[in-house]
Design a protein around this motif. Structure first.
Motif, PDB file in Angstrom:
ATOM      1  N   UNK A   1      16.586  12.940  -0.942  1.00 35.59           N
ATOM      2  CA  UNK A   1      16.264  13.124  -2.353  1.00 35.59           C
ATOM      3  C   UNK A   1      15.600  11.897  -2.962  1.00 35.59           C
ATOM      4  N   UNK A   2      15.654  10.767  -2.283  1.00 38.12           N
ATOM      5  CA  UNK A   2      15.084   9.537  -2.818  1.00 38.12           C
ATOM      6  C   UNK A   2      13.618   9.407  -2.415  1.00 38.12           C
ATOM      7  N   UNK A   3      12.818   8.729  -3.254  1.00 43.16           N
ATOM      8  CA  UNK A   3      11.379   8.635  -2.987  1.00 43.16           C
ATOM      9  C   UNK A   3      11.047   7.686  -1.837  1.00 43.16           C
ATOM     10  N   UNK A   4       9.885   7.914  -1.259  1.00 42.06           N
ATOM     11  CA  UNK A   4       9.351   7.033  -0.222  1.00 42.06           C
ATOM     12  C   UNK A   4       8.370   6.063  -0.873  1.00 42.06           C
ATOM     13  N   UNK A   5       8.610   4.779  -0.703  1.00 45.04           N
ATOM     14  CA  UNK A   5       7.667   3.751  -1.170  1.00 45.04           C
ATOM     15  C   UNK A   5       7.944   2.467  -0.399  1.00 45.04           C
ATOM     16  N   UNK A   6       7.106   1.477  -0.605  1.00 47.29           N
ATOM     17  CA  UNK A   6       7.260   0.208   0.100  1.00 47.29           C
ATOM     18  C   UNK A   6       8.491  -0.524  -0.418  1.00 47.29           C
ATOM     19  N   UNK A   7       9.495  -0.664   0.421  1.00 51.62           N
ATOM     20  CA  UNK A   7      10.736  -1.326   0.029  1.00 51.62           C
ATOM     21  C   UNK A   7      10.854  -2.722   0.636  1.00 51.62           C
TER      22      UNK A   7
ATOM     23  N   UNK B   1      18.222   5.385 -22.564  1.00 53.05           N
ATOM     24  CA  UNK B   1      18.880   5.413 -21.258  1.00 53.05           C
ATOM     25  C   UNK B   1      17.877   5.865 -20.203  1.00 53.05           C
ATOM     26  N   UNK B   2      17.684   5.049 -19.191  1.00 58.10           N
ATOM     27  CA  UNK B   2      16.675   5.324 -18.168  1.00 58.10           C
ATOM     28  C   UNK B   2      17.327   5.373 -16.790  1.00 58.10           C
ATOM     29  N   UNK B   3      16.818   6.245 -15.933  1.00 55.84           N
ATOM     30  CA  UNK B   3      17.331   6.345 -14.565  1.00 55.84           C
ATOM     31  C   UNK B   3      16.727   5.276 -13.671  1.00 55.84           C
ATOM     32  N   UNK B   4      15.493   4.885 -13.977  1.00 55.64           N
ATOM     33  CA  UNK B   4      14.789   3.852 -13.223  1.00 55.64           C
ATOM     34  C   UNK B   4      14.365   2.746 -14.177  1.00 55.64           C
ATOM     35  N   UNK B   5      14.596   1.510 -13.800  1.00 52.84           N
ATOM     36  CA  UNK B   5      14.243   0.405 -14.677  1.00 52.84           C
ATOM     37  C   UNK B   5      12.734   0.335 -14.870  1.00 52.84           C
ATOM     38  N   UNK B   6      12.281   0.024 -16.085  1.00 48.63           N
ATOM     39  CA  UNK B   6      10.843  -0.078 -16.334  1.00 48.63           C
ATOM     40  C   UNK B   6      10.207  -1.167 -15.473  1.00 48.63           C
ATOM     41  N   UNK B   7       8.966  -0.937 -15.067  1.00 47.05           N
ATOM     42  CA  UNK B   7       8.246  -1.937 -14.297  1.00 47.05           C
ATOM     43  C   UNK B   7       7.938  -3.165 -15.137  1.00 47.05           C
ATOM     44  N   UNK B   8       7.798  -2.967 -16.438  1.00 43.93           N
ATOM     45  CA  UNK B   8       7.413  -4.068 -17.310  1.00 43.93           C
ATOM     46  C   UNK B   8       8.060  -3.900 -18.681  1.00 43.93           C
TER      47      UNK B   8
END
Length: 318
Positions: free
Chosen positions: A141-147, A34-41
């Motif tokens: 609480x959410x991260x900053x990244x290129x969306x 069970x993962x909170x964030x989907x894997x990149x690959x």
């Protein structure tokens, strides 16, 4: 020794029987992660050789010749995106058509759910050029990244100013609405200052289902390509396990409906409003939905051409 599947998925309740071993296979050994964030690959020597993936991102990856995983037409996450458009309780916005010319915040341009949500707007006559779009984090609480991911247009599709949390900008009135798959903390409290845009949400959702004939798929199952080619039957076996887990969980939920006081009425409404097999896996069961999504990705200029379902999902052996 059975082939080992390390399956990365969100914490969906219907996967509980699979995670606990109530549903098993005599052909594969599945370990649920069970993962909170989907894997990149998925695959290609990564930690997980099977897992949940964004429909949109898988497609664009495949177009960019990422062949590490195959797509399996089993949609682990489906949703009616009308419920994901929120505003403040003091706002006068109450129709999709009211969003013309408004400032709309969203958490990712290419996200599958947001592609579907913009399709709802387009169906109401609101294209990308008819509103102002701001991409950013939902809360502090959410991260900053290129969306934006390369899809920006100055004056039309831009980052949120100074990376401020979108719920703060919505509260202040700078944003008119926010599109989000997961509601912010406090949204479900009676005293929340936020609400979903549509007052008759269920009516709009049922009308949409009657119009298109499906519940949109957002995340789907993927499998390491090398493993799938080595054992062509594994894709079908894994998909069947997930279907069996979903069926067992549905039967148990109907028996133990007291998890909330209104769970039984919710299940009865779902049964009355959705076509039989609305959550079925398989290419033919989902072909129209898949083709509609791929066409929408092209219309929204995420794909350079219209793809078809058979270009994304290969035939699976039983």
């Amino acid at each position: 020794m059975l082939p080992k599947i390390n399956l990365a998925v969100r914490d969906w309740d219907y996967l509980t029987p699979l995670a606990l071993g109530d549903v098993q296979s005599d052909k594969i050994d599945v370990e649920v992660h069970r993962v909170a964030t989907l894997p990149q690959k998925i695959g290609a020597g990564e930690t997980y050789n099977a897992g949940e993936a964004s429909f949109s991102r898988y497609v664009t990856g495949a177009m960019a010749n990422d062949t590490s995983a195959i797509a399996i037409p089993n949609f682990l996450m489906r949703g009616l995106r009308h419920q994901c458009i929120i505003t403040t309780k003091t706002s006068t916005i109450s129709r999709i058509e009211d969003l013309a010319g408004k400032r709309i915040g969203l958490t990712g341009w290419q996200d599958s759910g947001n592609v579907w949500t913009r399709a709802i707007l387009r169906n109401a006559g609101i294209t990308t050029e008819d509103a102002y779009w701001y991409l950013g984090r939902l809360t502090a609480e959410h991260p900053i990244f290129d969306r934006i991911g390369g899809f920006g247009q100055p004056g039309r599709i831009e980052p949120v100013p100074e990376e401020r949390p979108m719920m703060e900008l919505l509260s202040e009135g700078w944003l008119d609405v926010v599109m989000t798959p997961f509601m912010p903390s406090g949204f479900f409290e009676n005293g929340s200052e936020f609400r979903q845009v549509l007052p008759d949400l269920r009516g709009a959702q049922v009308a949409y289902i009657n119009q298109v004939g499906y519940v949109p798929g957002i995340h789907m199952l993927t499998l390491d390509r090398e493993l799938a080619e080595q054992h062509p039957w594994i894709a079908s076996e894994l998909s069947d396990l997930i279907d069996r887990s979903r069926h067992m969980w549905t039967e148990k939920r109907r028996r133990y409906a007291e998890t909330t006081p209104f769970m039984m009425s919710e299940m009865m409404f779902t049964a009355a409003s959705l076509p039989s097999g609305w959550d079925a896996s398989g290419l033919e069961s989902n072909r129209k939905m898949i083709d509609d999504f791929l066409e929408e990705m092209h219309i929204q200029k995420i794909l350079p051409r219209v793809l078809k379902a058979d270009e994304i999902f290969q035939k699976q052996e039983a």
